[in-house]
Design an enzyme around this catalytic site. Structure first.
Site, PDB file in Angstrom:
ATOM      1  N   ASN A 191       0.931  -1.235  -0.121  1.00 43.31           N
ATOM      2  CA  ASN A 191       0.071   0.083   0.061  1.00 43.31           C
ATOM      3  C   ASN A 191       0.983   1.213  -0.073  1.00 43.31           C
ATOM      4  OD1 ASN A 191      -2.495   1.719   0.695  1.00 43.31           O
ATOM      5  ND2 ASN A 191      -1.139   2.142   2.303  1.00 43.31           N
ATOM      6  N   GLU A 192       0.631   2.268  -0.853  1.00 44.39           N
ATOM      7  CA  GLU A 192       1.463   3.486  -0.845  1.00 44.39           C
ATOM      8  C   GLU A 192       2.852   3.094  -0.691  1.00 44.39           C
ATOM      9  OE1 GLU A 192      -0.598   6.474   1.364  1.00 44.39           O
ATOM     10  OE2 GLU A 192      -2.219   6.500   0.226  1.00 44.39           O
ATOM     11  N   TYR A 258      -7.265  11.936  -2.679  1.00 44.91           N
ATOM     12  CA  TYR A 258      -8.262  12.506  -1.511  1.00 44.91           C
ATOM     13  C   TYR A 258      -8.517  13.747  -1.809  1.00 44.91           C
ATOM     14  CZ  TYR A 258      -7.386   8.517   1.561  1.00 44.91           C
ATOM     15  OH  TYR A 258      -7.612   7.176   2.251  1.00 44.91           O
ATOM     16  N   GLU A 316      -8.547   4.122  -2.609  1.00 44.68           N
ATOM     17  CA  GLU A 316      -8.588   5.053  -1.625  1.00 44.68           C
ATOM     18  C   GLU A 316      -9.104   6.331  -2.124  1.00 44.68           C
ATOM     19  OE1 GLU A 316      -5.616   5.424   1.624  1.00 44.68           O
ATOM     20  OE2 GLU A 316      -5.229   3.360   1.499  1.00 44.68           O
ATOM     21  N   GLN A 365     -12.906   5.968   4.971  1.00 46.26           N
ATOM     22  CA  GLN A 365     -13.286   4.406   5.374  1.00 46.26           C
ATOM     23  C   GLN A 365     -14.289   4.260   5.603  1.00 46.26           C
ATOM     24  OE1 GLN A 365     -10.157   6.103   6.449  1.00 46.26           O
ATOM     25  NE2 GLN A 365      -8.539   4.995   6.104  1.00 46.26           N
TER      26      GLN A 365
HETATM   27  O1  AHR Z   1      -6.678   6.666   4.681  1.00 44.80           O
HETATM   28  C1  AHR Z   1      -5.887   6.970   5.552  1.00 44.80           C
HETATM   29  C2  AHR Z   1      -4.483   6.781   5.003  1.00 44.80           C
HETATM   30  O2  AHR Z   1      -4.483   7.612   3.633  1.00 44.80           O
HETATM   31  C3  AHR Z   1      -4.321   5.424   4.594  1.00 44.80           C
HETATM   32  O3  AHR Z   1      -3.913   4.505   5.639  1.00 44.80           O
HETATM   33  C4  AHR Z   1      -3.178   5.649   3.657  1.00 44.80           C
HETATM   34  O4  AHR Z   1      -3.144   4.574   2.735  1.00 44.80           O
HETATM   35  C5  AHR Z   1      -3.412   6.927   2.881  1.00 44.80           C
HETATM   36  O5  AHR Z   1      -2.320   7.586   2.970  1.00 44.80           O
END
Ligand code: AHR
Length: 511
Positions: A191-192, A258, A316, A365
């Protein structure tokens, strides 16, 4: 037909009809299936997402089914949740799955270093997650620890979970109470890895990916490689180059984006409830830009994968504001207002319209963290405005995407502008569904639809709206934002006309 559509658009533009907005739909051209997994969610060991949100344990006074909150189970089933990612996020790259199996009293505790430094007692582990997925009828998507885990650990996890062979791992699973394997198709490898998952360069991670992916074995597994953040096109390019001769090892590349009203990770991101039109407008702009990111990443992917075998998984996404005052800042807890409903509706319309290449989406989430569909406090639960968008849009799951062209007014603010309306449409079992968002907070937008009102009758309509953009649902109070029946779709000049009130998300169904 193509000429007709072009003519219709040209006509609407030149006659000034576009001041009322127009939408051309081509149900007879519907082909691409909207993968239901676009409507997926993400659960992480972060704040009260797992403990308190999903899981309270069997000894809790809060009504539960084998430790899972009954209210949450029912709400998620009702919303229709197709896929759920776990255990992170950044948490995944500190997670060693063997800590979370076997008798709970023997499970070691660890410190959740990324999220608030709290103790993680591992009482919710592989069995608890996969059984939860079975209970709510969702596909699990497991995220493998690449940052601090080993290839052997990854290979054993897959064996433990999905194999029906006789092996030390399957014996261990049986000893822990699960005879049959679970059906886990989706495996994320890291992840990332460009950030909290190992701070790697794409050239290096591409090789690490190849190494891990070769040992993640099973039938029809969908392996998902870490893709870019927002507009990091270099990451996509280097990953595609690094995987070009091993495409069989990767079924999807992820994308994380995001929506931050301030568009900056430094300093305040803005309040989730206390905002004016400036912050609202900025939130929309930073949401809509995902379409440009998607199209540019896909163009790079197509260069190295012209057969389009590798899809994009937006695993995400969602809004990210300042943590609620008085809460642990490491828990990323925020409120969810009508603004979030418009963000969700807009993102989902964009994903639907790229359903030929987007195979999955996972909003962050599912409970109590960032743009959640459910918030809980002790025994109380609220369904957020975002919940109602997912409930409204579930008609698109596995339906055929209807090609659509939209000409619309702008929503202007202080010399800047965004399209006031966005939409997507699909058809399933003869019912045509159109979802539309009117982002303009000050004006009703009327959309004229190309469909003949004699041929199509309105068979259903829903709306999500509220008095104010900052309205939200609070514990123990009547809901201010939810889904209501919608009837403002009627024939006009032989065509269907849809009136979208200011700041609303609307579903119109025709047959
Ligand atoms: O969603 C919060 C965080 O954001 C996650 O854990 C990560 O993958 C991202 O940077």
């Amino acid at each position: 037909m193509k000429k007709l559509v072009v003519f219709f658009i040209a006509l609407t533009v030149f006659t000034g009809l576009h001041a009322q907005n127009s939408i051309v739909l081509q149900p007879n051209k519907a082909q691409t299936v909207i993968n239901k997994n676009i409507y997926g969610h993400f659960s992480e060991h972060l704040g009260t997402c797992i403990y308190g949100g999903i899981y309270v344990g069997t000894d809790s006074k809060i009504p539960n089914i084998d430790g899972y909150r009954t209210d949450v189970v029912n709400a998620l089933k009702e919303m229709k949740i197709p896929v759920l990612r776990w255990p992170g996020g950044c948490f995944a790259d500190t997670y060693h799955w063997k800590d979370g199996i076997g008798p709970k009293e023997n499970r070691p505790s660890i410190v959740n270093v990324h999220w608030g430094g709290v103790t993680e007692d591992n009482s919710f582990g592989t069995h608890e997650f996969l059984n939860f997925c079975e209970l709510i009828g969702t596909e699990p998507y497991l995220s493998i620890n690449v940052g601090s885990g080993t290839v052997q650990e990854a290979a054993e996890w897959v064996e433990y979970v999905s194999s029906s062979n006789e092996s030390p791992m399957t014996e261990l699973r049986k000893k822990n109470g699960r005879e049959d394997p679970w059906d886990v198709k989706f495996w994320g490898i890291g992840n990332e890895t460009w950030g909290c998952g190992g701070d790697m360069r794409p050239e290096y991670y591409a090789d690490v990916y190849r190494h891990f992916a070769g040992y993640v074995r099973g039938n029809n597994l969908q392996k998902i490689a870490v893709g870019p953040s927002s507009s990091d096109y270099n990451w996509t390019e280097k990953m595609m180059i690094g995987l070009q001769d091993k495409k069989q090892l990767v079924q999807a590349l992820s994308l994380h984006h995001y929506t931050l009203p301030t568009n900056s990770w430094v300093g305040s991101k803005g309040s989730s409830t206390d905002f004016g039109e400036d912050m609202y407008f900025a939130t929309l702009k930073n949401t809509l830009v995902i379409e440009e990111f998607i199209e540019k990443h896909l163009a790079i992917m197509d260069k190295y994968d012209p057969e389009k075998k590798i899809s994009l998984a937006v695993d995400e996404w969602g809004t990210w504001y300042d943590p609620l005052p008085g809460t642990n800042p490491g828990f990323l807890q925020q409120q969810n207002t009508l603004r979030d409903a418009l963000v969700a509706g807009t993102n989902l319309n964009i994903f639907n319209n790229h359903a030929d290449r987007i195979s999955m989406g996972n909003i962050a989430q599912v409970i109590n963290v960032l743009q959640s569909v459910i918030l809980t406090k002790e025994d109380k639960m609220v369904l957020t405005p975002t919940y109602y968008v997912f409930k409204m849009y579930n008609v698109h799951q596995d339906a055929k995407l209807v090609p659509l062209s939209l000409v619309c007014n702008d929503y202007e603010f202080k010399g800047d502008k965004v399209p006031a309306v966005n939409a997507s449409s699909s058809i399933k079992d003869g019912v045509l569904s159109i979802t539309l968002c009117n982002l303009n907070p000050n004006k009703t937008e009327t959309v004229e639809c190309s469909l003949d009102a004699k041929e199509y009758k309105v068979v259903g309509g829903k709306i999500i709206n509220a008095k104010n953009l900052a309205d939200y649902n609070d514990y123990g109070q009547a809901e201010k934002v939810n889904m209501q029946d919608f009837t403002v779709a009627k024939p006009k000049n032989g065509k269907l006309s849809i009136e979208l009130p200011a700041h609303s998300v609307v579903l119109v169904q025709l047959q």
